[in-house]
Design a protein around this motif. Structure first.
Motif, PDB file in Angstrom:
ATOM      1  N   LEU A 247       0.812  -1.206   0.000  1.00  0.00           N
ATOM      2  CA  LEU A 247       0.000   0.000   0.000  1.00  0.00           C
ATOM      3  C   LEU A 247       0.854   1.268   0.000  1.00  0.00           C
ATOM      4  CD1 LEU A 247      -2.970  -0.886   2.402  1.00  0.00           C
ATOM      5  CD2 LEU A 247      -2.988  -0.697  -0.090  1.00  0.00           C
ATOM      6  N   ARG A 248       2.071   1.183   0.495  1.00  0.00           N
ATOM      7  CA  ARG A 248       2.957   2.347   0.442  1.00  0.00           C
ATOM      8  C   ARG A 248       3.253   2.741  -1.004  1.00  0.00           C
ATOM      9  NH1 ARG A 248       7.648   2.600   5.026  1.00  0.00           N
ATOM     10  NH2 ARG A 248       6.298   2.465   6.852  1.00  0.00           N
TER      11      ARG A 248
ATOM     12  N   TYR B 165      -2.170  -1.349 -10.869  1.00  0.00           N
ATOM     13  CA  TYR B 165      -1.491  -2.150  -9.843  1.00  0.00           C
ATOM     14  C   TYR B 165      -1.943  -3.605  -9.921  1.00  0.00           C
ATOM     15  CZ  TYR B 165      -0.128   2.362  -7.960  1.00  0.00           C
ATOM     16  OH  TYR B 165       0.396   3.618  -7.819  1.00  0.00           O
TER      17      TYR B 165
ATOM     18  N   VAL C  12       1.247   2.170  -3.598  1.00  0.00           N
ATOM     19  CA  VAL C  12       0.011   2.738  -4.140  1.00  0.00           C
ATOM     20  C   VAL C  12      -0.181   4.168  -3.639  1.00  0.00           C
ATOM     21  CG1 VAL C  12      -2.493   2.471  -4.308  1.00  0.00           C
ATOM     22  CG2 VAL C  12      -1.016   0.438  -4.301  1.00  0.00           C
ATOM     23  N   GLU C  13       0.083   4.380  -2.346  1.00  0.00           N
ATOM     24  CA  GLU C  13      -0.083   5.718  -1.771  1.00  0.00           C
ATOM     25  C   GLU C  13       0.892   6.716  -2.389  1.00  0.00           C
ATOM     26  OE1 GLU C  13       0.490   4.998   2.346  1.00  0.00           O
ATOM     27  OE2 GLU C  13      -1.494   4.102   2.657  1.00  0.00           O
ATOM     28  N   TYR C  14       2.095   6.275  -2.695  1.00  0.00           N
ATOM     29  CA  TYR C  14       3.101   7.193  -3.226  1.00  0.00           C
ATOM     30  C   TYR C  14       2.825   7.551  -4.685  1.00  0.00           C
ATOM     31  CZ  TYR C  14       7.537   9.416  -4.294  1.00  0.00           C
ATOM     32  OH  TYR C  14       8.493  10.323  -4.681  1.00  0.00           O
ATOM     33  N   TYR C  15       2.524   6.555  -5.517  1.00  0.00           N
ATOM     34  CA  TYR C  15       2.404   6.812  -6.952  1.00  0.00           C
ATOM     35  C   TYR C  15       0.968   7.103  -7.402  1.00  0.00           C
ATOM     36  CZ  TYR C  15       7.256   5.346  -7.481  1.00  0.00           C
ATOM     37  OH  TYR C  15       8.622   5.261  -7.386  1.00  0.00           O
ATOM     38  N   GLY C  16      -0.017   6.646  -6.650  1.00  0.00           N
ATOM     39  CA  GLY C  16      -1.402   6.907  -7.046  1.00  0.00           C
ATOM     40  C   GLY C  16      -1.690   6.396  -8.443  1.00  0.00           C
TER      41      GLY C  16
END
Length: 359
Positions: free
Chosen positions: A59-60, A77, A62-66
Motif C-alpha cells: 500500500l505504500r 497495480y 500505491v499511496e506514493y504513486y497513485g
C-alpha cells in the motif's frame, strides 16, 4: 508499447531498511529508486505501466504513486504477493499487456543512459524478445549470457558458479505476447523454488524464436546493497542535479556548487552545504552543520550540529547535536540520532525506519 515495473522482492541484503517497506522506495538523489525507473519509461514513450506489487507494504507504493498522473503515466497495480520469481511476476501481467509488446523493468535498477534507444529498436523489430547485457566483474551474482563462437546468443544461466561469459542480464526485458507467457507456463521452479526469467527466455531460444540482445555502454546499477545505494546516489547527484534553490537560505549560510534545495526547506545561519547535494522539502538545516558532497537529505528532516557527507538520509529524520562526522551512511525514515555523551567521531550507520540512536 506497455510497461511492467516489478516492485516486489524481500530486499534481504538491505535489511534493516527493508523490514518496513519495499527496497524500491528507498530515495536516492531525492527520488525513490523506482521513480527513476518510471521516469525512464515515460521518457522512452511508454505511458501505460503496471506495477507488480510484492508482499512488503504494497500500500505504500500505491499511496506514493497513485494513478501516476503526476508523473505523466497511467498506472495499474497488480498484486503478486509472495515473490515466486521474475517469470511469475511477468506472467501476472498477461491480462494487462493483452497482445501488445511490453518492456519489463526491475524497480531496483537504474540505467543512467536510459532505455529509449532500446525501446525504439524493439519496436522496429519482429523479435519475440530482447535482452540487455552489461559487462560486470562479478557475473556469478546475475543471470549470464552464453554465446557460440559466432557471437550468437545460445543460452542464459542464472547465477552460475562458473560464468560462461562476463555479460550479465540487466534488469530490463522486452517481450511480445503470447510467446513469453507460453514459455513461463512450460518451465518449472528452479533450485531456488522460483520461476526464473532466464529459464523462460531460454525456452524461447530453444523454440527457435528470435531473441535479440544489446549492450548497456554507460553506468548501470542493481541497487541491492547499501553500497549500491550509496554509489547510485553519487552518480545521480553528479549527473542529474543542478543548482536550484526553492527554499529559504540565510544570508550567513554558505551554499557551494550544485545544491538542490526543495520547496519549504530552510538553511539557517552557520551552515555550509557543498554540492552535489539534495535537500528535501520542508527540511531544516540548523546551525553548526556541514552537509558535504554526495549527500541526499529527505523531506521533513531536522539536522543540527553535525557533519554529514556521502550519505542518504530518508524522510522525517532527526539528527542533532552529534558534533561528529557521519560518512557513507544510510539513515532510515523517522530515525533519531542524538548525542547524549562524548563519543569518538567517524561514525557510520545503516539504520532502519523509526530506529533511535542516542550517542
Amino acid at each position: 508499447m506497455k510497461g511492467v515495473l516489478l516492485h516486489g522482492g524481500h530486499g534481504t541484503r538491505l535489511r534493516p531498511l527493508t523490514h518496513t517497506g519495499p527496497k524500491q522506495l528507498i530515495k536516492v538523489a531525492g527520488k525513490p529508486v523506482s521513480q527513476w525507473c518510471l521516469e525512464d519509461l515515460r521518457n522512452s514513450g511508454v505511458r501505460d505501466v503496471a506495477i507488480i506489487l510484492g508482499d512488503i507494504a504494497p500500500l505504500r507504493v500505491v499511496e506514493y504513486y497513485g494513478d501516476g498522473g503526476w508523473l505523466g503515466l497511467n498506472i495499474t497495480y497488480i498484486y503478486q504477493g509472495y515473490p515466486h520469481g521474475l517469470a511469475h511476476a511477468v506472467y501476472c501481467a498477461r491480462e494487462f499487456v493483452e497482445d501488445e509488446p511490453f518492456v519489463v523493468y526491475l524497480g531496483d535498477n537504474i540505467i543512467f543512459e536510459g532505455i529509449k534507444r532500446f525501446v525504439e529498436k524493439f519496436e522496429d523489430s519482429d523479435a519475440a524478445a530482447q535482452i540487455l547485457l552489461a559487462k560486470v566483474p562479478n557475473p556469478q551474482r546475475f543471470g549470464v549470457a552464453k554465446f557460440d563462437k559466432e557471437g550468437r546468443l545460445i543460452g542464459l544461466v542464472e547465477k552460475p558458479k562458473v560464468p560462461p561469459s562476463p555479460y550479465a542480464l540487466v534488469g530490463v526485458y522486452f517481450f511480445r505476447p503470447p510467446y513469453i507467457f507460453k514459455a513461463v507456463e512450460s518451465i518449472k521452479p528452479s533450485w531456488r523454488k522460483e520461476l526464473e526469467i532466464t529459464d523462460a527466455i531460454q525456452r524461447l531460444i530453444d523454440w527457435g524464436l528470435r531473441v535479440d540482445y544489446d549492450f548497456i555502454t554507460g553506468w548501470w546499477k542493481d541497487t541491492g546493497t547499501p553500497e549500491d545505494i550509496l554509489e547510485a546516489n553519487r552518480i545521480l547527484l553528479d549527473g542529474r542535479i543542478s543548482k536550484v534553490i526553492k527554499g529559504r537560505v540565510s544570508e550567513n549560510a554558505v551554499i557551494e556548487g550544485r545544491v538542490y534545495i526543495d520547496e519549504g526547506a530552510v538553511i539557517k545561519d552557520d551552515v555550509v552545504v557543498r554540492g552535489p547535494t539534495y535537500i528535501g522539502k520542508n527540511t531544516v538545516i540548523d546551525s553548526e552543520t556541514y552537509i558535504g558532497p554526495y549527500t541526499s537529505v529527505g523531506d521533513n528532516c531536522y539536522i543540527r550540529n553535525v557533519e554529514l557527507e556521502d550519505s542518504v538520509v530518508m524522510d522525517n529524520v532527526t539528527i542533532k547535536d552529534v558534533n561528529a562526522r557521519i560518512v557513507s551512511s544510510i539513515i532510515g525514515a523517522h530515525a533519531v540520532i542524538e548525542r547524549k555523551k562524548a563519543y569518538p567521531s567517524g561514525i557510520k550507520f545503516v539504520i532502519g525506519e523509526r530506529a533511535k540512536v542516542f550517542i
